[in-house]
Each structure stands twice: as structure tokens, then as C-alpha cells.
Design an enzyme around this catalytic site. Structure first.
Site, mmCIF file in Angstrom:
data_model
loop_
_atom_site.group_PDB
_atom_site.id
_atom_site.type_symbol
_atom_site.label_atom_id
_atom_site.label_comp_id
_atom_site.label_asym_id
_atom_site.label_seq_id
_atom_site.Cartn_x
_atom_site.Cartn_y
_atom_site.Cartn_z
ATOM 1 N N ASP A 1 0.877 -1.172 0.000
ATOM 2 C CA ASP A 1 0.000 0.000 0.000
ATOM 3 C C ASP A 1 0.921 1.231 0.000
ATOM 4 O OD1 ASP A 1 0.903 0.285 2.598
ATOM 5 O OD2 ASP A 1 -1.082 0.280 3.529
ATOM 6 N N HIS A 2 0.362 2.416 0.255
ATOM 7 C CA HIS A 2 1.186 3.629 0.239
ATOM 8 C C HIS A 2 2.282 3.588 1.299
ATOM 9 C CE1 HIS A 2 -2.372 4.064 2.762
ATOM 10 N NE2 HIS A 2 -1.653 4.825 3.552
ATOM 11 N N CYS B 1 3.053 -3.283 3.973
ATOM 12 C CA CYS B 1 2.229 -2.130 4.370
ATOM 13 C C CYS B 1 2.924 -1.471 5.554
ATOM 14 C CB CYS B 1 0.784 -2.524 4.647
ATOM 15 S SG CYS B 1 0.482 -3.583 6.069
ATOM 16 N N GLY B 2 2.204 -0.649 6.322
ATOM 17 C CA GLY B 2 2.874 0.036 7.421
ATOM 18 C C GLY B 2 3.436 -0.944 8.433
ATOM 19 N N THR B 3 2.589 -1.859 8.876
ATOM 20 C CA THR B 3 3.005 -2.858 9.864
ATOM 21 C C THR B 3 3.154 -4.260 9.277
ATOM 22 O OG1 THR B 3 0.693 -3.314 10.356
ATOM 23 C CG2 THR B 3 1.799 -1.658 11.737
ATOM 24 N N GLY B 4 2.445 -4.530 8.202
ATOM 25 C CA GLY B 4 2.316 -5.894 7.670
ATOM 26 C C GLY B 4 1.083 -6.606 8.206
ATOM 27 N N GLY C 1 -2.300 -5.697 8.478
ATOM 28 C CA GLY C 1 -3.509 -5.700 7.647
ATOM 29 C C GLY C 1 -3.329 -6.530 6.391
ATOM 30 N N HIS D 1 7.953 -24.406 9.968
ATOM 31 C CA HIS D 1 6.846 -24.983 10.739
ATOM 32 C C HIS D 1 5.494 -24.836 10.052
ATOM 33 C CE1 HIS D 1 8.808 -25.153 15.003
ATOM 34 N NE2 HIS D 1 9.696 -25.388 14.053
ATOM 35 N N ASN D 2 5.286 -23.722 9.344
ATOM 36 C CA ASN D 2 3.942 -23.393 8.861
ATOM 37 C C ASN D 2 3.805 -23.409 7.345
ATOM 38 O OD1 ASN D 2 4.722 -21.016 11.191
ATOM 39 N ND2 ASN D 2 3.192 -22.536 11.718
ATOM 40 N N ARG E 1 7.188 0.516 7.696
ATOM 41 C CA ARG E 1 7.359 1.680 8.571
ATOM 42 C C ARG E 1 8.197 1.393 9.808
ATOM 43 N NH1 ARG E 1 1.261 4.241 8.377
ATOM 44 N NH2 ARG E 1 1.616 5.647 6.620
ATOM 45 N N ARG F 1 6.353 -33.731 11.574
ATOM 46 C CA ARG F 1 5.255 -33.436 12.506
ATOM 47 C C ARG F 1 4.488 -32.175 12.131
ATOM 48 N NH1 ARG F 1 9.792 -31.204 14.749
ATOM 49 N NH2 ARG F 1 9.581 -29.252 15.918
ATOM 50 N N HIS F 2 5.102 -31.317 11.323
ATOM 51 C CA HIS F 2 4.437 -30.064 10.943
ATOM 52 C C HIS F 2 3.378 -30.274 9.861
ATOM 53 C CE1 HIS F 2 7.532 -28.164 13.272
ATOM 54 N NE2 HIS F 2 8.477 -28.644 12.474
ATOM 55 N N ARG G 1 -0.298 -30.618 10.914
ATOM 56 C CA ARG G 1 -0.819 -29.363 11.486
ATOM 57 C C ARG G 1 -1.171 -28.372 10.385
ATOM 58 N NH1 ARG G 1 4.193 -29.626 15.729
ATOM 59 N NH2 ARG G 1 3.322 -31.293 17.017
#
Ligand code: RB5
Length: 146
Positions: free
Chosen positions: A8-9, A65-68, A70, A98-99, A109, A132-133, A136
Site C-alpha cells: 500500500d502507500h 504495508c505500514g506494519t504488515g 492488515g 513450521h507453517n 514503517r 510433525r508439521h 498441522r
């Protein structure tokens, strides 16, 4: 690797620099926008990258984005996507091991470009741990049907 990227911006400036970094590292990069730092809504760009990954046009997705936060929330709504908001290289490796994360959401930011480059290296170079992952992650993906 085929990588779809957007921002985003608030993430625009780092997104531009990360595109160059990924191309320099030899990746096939699809820049899904935006093309300027004009104010936009992050879900509109998260869905473009998430769709590329879910529909097989990209191997991995990168969102800024600003934080990641959203971007991760929006991308993870798309079936087939496992999106993680990551601010350290260690967590980048773990979200792969793991994921089996296939989309990463970065902070433009609060995290320096050089740190986000290290985060991307870990995200792109770490393999899923299987074992094991695996069961899950299968249970996570079954939640797409809920
Ligand atoms: C935009 O101001 C900001 O809310 C966005 O970039 C992101 O941080 C949302 O999670």
C-alpha cells in the site's frame, strides 16, 4: 522463484526497493502495484498477490504495508494462502519450516530495508520441515472450508 509482490502507500517505497533486490537475486518478479505512493487500501493489493499464489501464478507472495498486519489478515482470507506477518529473520525461517507460509507480510514503517532483505532471504531459502508439521498445516488448510 516466481514472486508476486505488492504494497500500500505505507509500504510503497520499500516495495520498490525490494522488487530490485529480488530481481538482483535472480527471481522472476511480478509487481502488482501500486505504481505511486498515493493513498490506497491494502486489501485491494493483498488480494492480487494472494490470488497469484492461490491460483499458481506465483510460488510465493510478498506484501508490504505500514506494519504488515492488515496485509497478512487480508491475504490469509484467500483459500490456499498461508500468510505470516514477519519482523525478524528468525520468524521468517520458522514460518517456512513450521507453517509452510506461502505469503509474507512485511512492515515498511517499523523495519529497516536491510532487515527486510534478510527476512526475505530467510523466507525464500528455508524449506518446509514436513514431518510433525505436515498434519498441522493440513489442519490449517481444512479451515479454508469453514
Ligand atoms: C495505513 O495507514 C496502514 O494502516 C497500513 O499500511 C497497515 O499498517 C495496516 O495494517
Amino acid at each position: 522463484m516466481r514472486i508476486s509482490i505488492a504494497s500500500d502507500h505505507a509500504g510503497f517505497e520499500q516495495k520498490q526497493q525490494l522488487v530490485d533486490y529480488l530481481v538482483f537475486r535472480g527471481h522472476d518478479v511480478a509487481d502488482r502495484g501500486p505504481d505511486s505512493d498515493d493513498r490506497v487500501d491494502y486489501p485491494d493489493y493483498a488480494v492480487l498477490v494472494a490470488g497469484d499464489v492461490a491460483e499458481g501464478r506465483a510460488d510465493r507472495g510478498v506484501l508490504v504495508c505500514g506494519t504488515g498486519i492488515g496485509m497478512a489478515m487480508a491475504a490469509d482470507k484467500v483459500a490456499g494462502v498461508r500468510a505470516a506477518n514477519i519482523v525478524t529473520p528468525e520468524f521468517a525461517a520458522l514460518c517456512r519450516e513450521h507453517n509452510d507460509a506461502n505469503v509474507i507480510a512485511l512492515s515498511g514503517r517499523f523495519v529497516e530495508l536491510s532487515e527486510n532483505e534478510k527476512i526475505l532471504d530467510a523466507f525464500l531459502e528455508t524449506a518446509f520441515g514436513e514431518g510433525r508439521h505436515a498434519g498441522r498445516v493440513e489442519k490449517i488448510m481444512a479451515l479454508d472450508e469453514c
